[in-house]
Design a protein around this motif. Structure first.
Motif, PDB file in Angstrom:
ATOM      1  N   ARG A 139       0.833  -1.201   0.000  1.00  0.00           N
ATOM      2  CA  ARG A 139       0.000   0.000   0.000  1.00  0.00           C
ATOM      3  C   ARG A 139       0.881   1.270   0.000  1.00  0.00           C
ATOM      4  O   ARG A 139       0.653   2.200  -0.771  1.00  0.00           O
ATOM      5  CB  ARG A 139      -0.907  -0.026   1.244  1.00  0.00           C
ATOM      6  CG  ARG A 139      -1.965   1.060   1.288  1.00  0.00           C
ATOM      7  CD  ARG A 139      -2.877   0.908   2.504  1.00  0.00           C
ATOM      8  NE  ARG A 139      -2.186   0.813   3.786  1.00  0.00           N
ATOM      9  CZ  ARG A 139      -1.560   1.829   4.390  1.00  0.00           C
ATOM     10  NH1 ARG A 139      -1.538   3.008   3.837  1.00  0.00           N
ATOM     11  NH2 ARG A 139      -0.953   1.640   5.552  1.00  0.00           N
ATOM     12  N   LYS A 140       1.907   1.292   0.835  1.00  0.00           N
ATOM     13  CA  LYS A 140       2.761   2.478   0.919  1.00  0.00           C
ATOM     14  C   LYS A 140       3.558   2.698  -0.363  1.00  0.00           C
ATOM     15  O   LYS A 140       3.719   3.829  -0.816  1.00  0.00           O
ATOM     16  CB  LYS A 140       3.721   2.346   2.112  1.00  0.00           C
ATOM     17  CG  LYS A 140       3.037   2.566   3.442  1.00  0.00           C
ATOM     18  CD  LYS A 140       4.007   2.514   4.591  1.00  0.00           C
ATOM     19  CE  LYS A 140       3.338   3.036   5.852  1.00  0.00           C
ATOM     20  NZ  LYS A 140       4.093   2.699   7.053  1.00  0.00           N
ATOM     21  N   VAL A 141       4.061   1.603  -0.933  1.00  0.00           N
ATOM     22  CA  VAL A 141       4.840   1.729  -2.172  1.00  0.00           C
ATOM     23  C   VAL A 141       3.934   2.187  -3.317  1.00  0.00           C
ATOM     24  O   VAL A 141       4.313   3.063  -4.105  1.00  0.00           O
ATOM     25  CB  VAL A 141       5.571   0.405  -2.500  1.00  0.00           C
ATOM     26  CG1 VAL A 141       6.168   0.436  -3.893  1.00  0.00           C
ATOM     27  CG2 VAL A 141       6.658   0.131  -1.457  1.00  0.00           C
ATOM     28  N   ASP A 142       2.728   1.639  -3.382  1.00  0.00           N
ATOM     29  CA  ASP A 142       1.789   2.062  -4.424  1.00  0.00           C
ATOM     30  C   ASP A 142       1.468   3.545  -4.302  1.00  0.00           C
ATOM     31  O   ASP A 142       1.411   4.267  -5.300  1.00  0.00           O
ATOM     32  CB  ASP A 142       0.485   1.237  -4.351  1.00  0.00           C
ATOM     33  CG  ASP A 142       0.672  -0.183  -4.881  1.00  0.00           C
ATOM     34  OD1 ASP A 142       1.679  -0.431  -5.576  1.00  0.00           O
ATOM     35  OD2 ASP A 142      -0.172  -1.045  -4.582  1.00  0.00           O
ATOM     36  N   GLU A 143       1.261   3.999  -3.086  1.00  0.00           N
ATOM     37  CA  GLU A 143       0.929   5.406  -2.844  1.00  0.00           C
ATOM     38  C   GLU A 143       2.101   6.325  -3.253  1.00  0.00           C
ATOM     39  O   GLU A 143       1.913   7.313  -3.960  1.00  0.00           O
ATOM     40  CB  GLU A 143       0.581   5.590  -1.356  1.00  0.00           C
ATOM     41  CG  GLU A 143       0.539   7.025  -0.844  1.00  0.00           C
ATOM     42  CD  GLU A 143      -0.643   7.817  -1.387  1.00  0.00           C
ATOM     43  OE1 GLU A 143      -1.495   7.210  -2.053  1.00  0.00           O
ATOM     44  OE2 GLU A 143      -0.691   9.037  -1.145  1.00  0.00           O
ATOM     45  N   ALA A 144       3.314   5.960  -2.844  1.00  0.00           N
ATOM     46  CA  ALA A 144       4.487   6.775  -3.202  1.00  0.00           C
ATOM     47  C   ALA A 144       4.702   6.762  -4.716  1.00  0.00           C
ATOM     48  O   ALA A 144       5.033   7.790  -5.322  1.00  0.00           O
ATOM     49  CB  ALA A 144       5.734   6.267  -2.475  1.00  0.00           C
ATOM     50  N   ALA A 145       4.497   5.603  -5.336  1.00  0.00           N
ATOM     51  CA  ALA A 145       4.684   5.479  -6.786  1.00  0.00           C
ATOM     52  C   ALA A 145       3.688   6.369  -7.526  1.00  0.00           C
ATOM     53  O   ALA A 145       4.018   6.976  -8.549  1.00  0.00           O
ATOM     54  CB  ALA A 145       4.533   4.025  -7.213  1.00  0.00           C
ATOM     55  N   ARG A 146       2.480   6.462  -6.970  1.00  0.00           N
ATOM     56  CA  ARG A 146       1.462   7.306  -7.597  1.00  0.00           C
ATOM     57  C   ARG A 146       1.883   8.783  -7.501  1.00  0.00           C
ATOM     58  O   ARG A 146       1.892   9.501  -8.496  1.00  0.00           O
ATOM     59  CB  ARG A 146       0.117   7.077  -6.905  1.00  0.00           C
ATOM     60  CG  ARG A 146      -1.085   7.690  -7.617  1.00  0.00           C
ATOM     61  CD  ARG A 146      -2.357   7.549  -6.799  1.00  0.00           C
ATOM     62  NE  ARG A 146      -2.262   8.080  -5.445  1.00  0.00           N
ATOM     63  CZ  ARG A 146      -2.211   9.377  -5.130  1.00  0.00           C
ATOM     64  NH1 ARG A 146      -2.259  10.275  -6.081  1.00  0.00           N
ATOM     65  NH2 ARG A 146      -2.108   9.761  -3.878  1.00  0.00           N
ATOM     66  N   VAL A 147       2.274   9.206  -6.308  1.00  0.00           N
ATOM     67  CA  VAL A 147       2.670  10.596  -6.099  1.00  0.00           C
ATOM     68  C   VAL A 147       3.866  10.958  -7.002  1.00  0.00           C
ATOM     69  O   VAL A 147       3.922  12.045  -7.564  1.00  0.00           O
ATOM     70  CB  VAL A 147       3.037  10.838  -4.614  1.00  0.00           C
ATOM     71  CG1 VAL A 147       3.618  12.234  -4.409  1.00  0.00           C
ATOM     72  CG2 VAL A 147       1.811  10.643  -3.733  1.00  0.00           C
ATOM     73  N   LEU A 148       4.793  10.034  -7.157  1.00  0.00           N
ATOM     74  CA  LEU A 148       6.019  10.311  -7.917  1.00  0.00           C
ATOM     75  C   LEU A 148       5.908   9.889  -9.388  1.00  0.00           C
ATOM     76  O   LEU A 148       6.901   9.919 -10.119  1.00  0.00           O
ATOM     77  CB  LEU A 148       7.205   9.601  -7.260  1.00  0.00           C
ATOM     78  CG  LEU A 148       7.605  10.166  -5.904  1.00  0.00           C
ATOM     79  CD1 LEU A 148       8.479   9.179  -5.142  1.00  0.00           C
ATOM     80  CD2 LEU A 148       8.354  11.490  -6.070  1.00  0.00           C
TER      81      LEU A 148
END
Ligand code: ADP
Ligand code: ADP
Length: 227
Positions: free
Chosen positions: A113-122
């Motif tokens: 979940r955290k990696v997906d969220e960061a990947a989306r933002v970046l």
């Protein structure tokens, strides 16, 4: 909240004259502090001491009110972004971004979940299965920033993160860093650069490191990058 306090911090390598001399400095929780100064003045050394990658010869380092001199890097709540990205070449983007959380024992679903969220933002979503060698320099640096963000550190350290990027990517990535700081604004940030524009656009406060001693700049007002 993780403010950073340095008291009379010195660093000498071996028997050489000290590289950092008697630095006294308080960086408030949530503050974006930029260090400028000529090559070789000790900027990287200062960051590496805060990160725990380099011993402090004398003096005291506190983060969030706790003495950190002898605390292992992984236990400091600090994440560092390097000029050279320092990604693991044999791992995919997702694996690179997950690695620190796996070491910390974070549950798999939460890591995802955290990696997906960061990947989306970046804007890295479509690159998660690639290896670093199949990415541009700007994408690699975004992965390095993402890897730091997912750990939700109290302290963010940046060592000339834009130096290897071309001019257009430098501007874009600079805006991304400013935006991230606004969104994840609880983190204290120490950012090292020799670029005046970077310093002026990102900093709440600009400090000049002058042959090993930190000097507060007069009239350093943030122009953007702060809410
Ligand atoms: P900056 O980041 O401002 O360019 P550094 O912190 O990298 O400066 O280096 C400051 C000084 O310390 C330089 O003179 C450099 O040669 C020296 N130095 C840095 N790392 C080491 C090391 N591991 N051993 C010996 N000297 C070092
Ligand atoms: P930068 O100028 O980007 O900070 P450097 O090229 O000065 O980077 O340093 C790269 C690496 O080499 C750093 O890890 C630094 O600690 C180390 N280093 C720098 N100067 C020396 C030195 N004189 N002796 C040993 N290691 C050094």
């Amino acid at each position: 909240m993780a403010g950073i306090d340095l008291h009379a911090v010195c660093k000498r390598y071996g028997d050489h004259t000290p590289v950092i001399r008697d630095v006294d400095l308080s960086i408030a929780a949530g503050e974006f502090c930029v260090f400028v100064g000529p090559s070789g003045c000790g900027k990287s050394t200062l960051l590496r001491m805060i990160a725990g990658l380099e011993d402090i010869s004398s003096g005291e380092l506190h983060i969030g009110g706790q003495r950190m001199n002898d605390v292992a890097p992984a236990q400091r709540g600090v994440a560092m972004v390097f000029q050279s990205y320092a990604l693991f070449p044999h791992m995919t983007v997702r694996e690179n971004m997950s690695f620190g959380l796996e070491l910390a024992g974070t549950p798999k679903a939460e890591i995802r979940r955290k990696v997906d969220e960061a990947a989306r933002v970046l804007q890295l979503d479509h690159l998660l299965d690639r290896k670093p060698k199949a990415l541009s320099g700007g994408q690699r640096q975004r992965v390095a920033i993402g890897r730091a963000i997912v750990r939700q550190p109290g302290v963010f350290l940046f060592d000339e993160p834009l130096s290897n990027l071309d001019a257009a990517l430098r501007v874009q990535t600079r805006f991304e860093i400013a935006k991230l700081h606004r969104e994840f604004g609880h983190a204290s940030t120490v950012y090292v650069t020799h670029d005046q524009v970077e310093a002026m656009t990102l900093a709440d406060r600009i400090l000049l490191l002058n042959s090993g001693e930190a000097v507060q700049r007069e009239g350093s007002v943030a122009q953007c990058g702060t809410p």
